[in-house]
Design an enzyme around this catalytic site. Sequence first.
Site: not given
Length: 263
Positions: A99, A101, A210
């Site tokens: 991922d 961001d 996240n």
Amino acid sequence: MESSVITQVQKEDVQVSPKAGQVSRSALKQPRSCNIFKALFCCLKVQDGPKPPQPPLPPPSQHALLESQENGTVVKPSEVSLLPELNAEDQGKVCVVIDLDETLVHSSFKPINNADFIVPVEIEGTTHQVYVLKRPYVDEFLRRMGEMFECVLFTASLAKYADPVTDLLDQGGVFRTRLFRESCVFHQGCYVKDLSRLGRDLNRTLILDNSPASYIFHPNNAIPVVSWFDDADDAELLNLLPVFEELSKAENVYTRLDQLREQ
Ligand SMILES: *[C@@H]1O[C@H](CO)[C@@H](O)[C@H](O)[C@H]1NC(C)=O
Ligand SMILES: *[C@@H]1O[C@H](CO)[C@@H](O)[C@H](O)[C@H]1NC(C)=O
């Protein structure tokens, strides 16, 4: 204009043991709202809030998956693989979906004087500057990951933002493929990264993200990582490298992850 463009979301902390070689199961957190109008980033956090208990959801059936799609955007899961054929260099490597961001960088429209990159992005005819901070150790992390794995960038953000950021971030060309929002499945208000559509064996695929909403279909393939915004002392990426070293040698990532979780 910040809050109109950025999606607001509340997140729970994800627990990852900082000790090398250990991964703990994360609490499943679901963004409370992934309202997406013109949002450039997916699930960009703004605040820590109360933590509503969220029961883990079972992986949805194909039927449920298709039903949840909006009209006109349905891509039948089995139609085409998201990834091209594995190139010769990556034969035998486990695939890791990474991922962007709050995993590798944090971006905002708010000017900051220590930005690593400033990326112009056009939104509805107006050019906005996006200020990007790199997570500590991201360069070393990507370099090492590129040696061990077939690395794929997979972000729910828009390509017009994420692509130029990745050009700046990944100067070594670690990411073999970049996948953006349109490659996600829109499910219950969130963008989910459906690993079964990659075209790789699931027992040889990992996802580093996240946001547990991203891997809600494949929680057993996930390496959770704490959301990062600006903590200069963060060492998550460095601490994860020994875990990935172990996993890069795994015949079957499910078996190896189970062993690591029990340690
Ligand atoms: C989706 O498209 C079908 C066929 O084009 C149409 O009959 C149906 O009403 C549409 N559903 C929604 C929610 O727009
Ligand atoms: C991994 O999955 C593939 C396809 O489902 C299967 O053929 C293979 O035997 C599995 N490998 C291991 C080590 O479990």
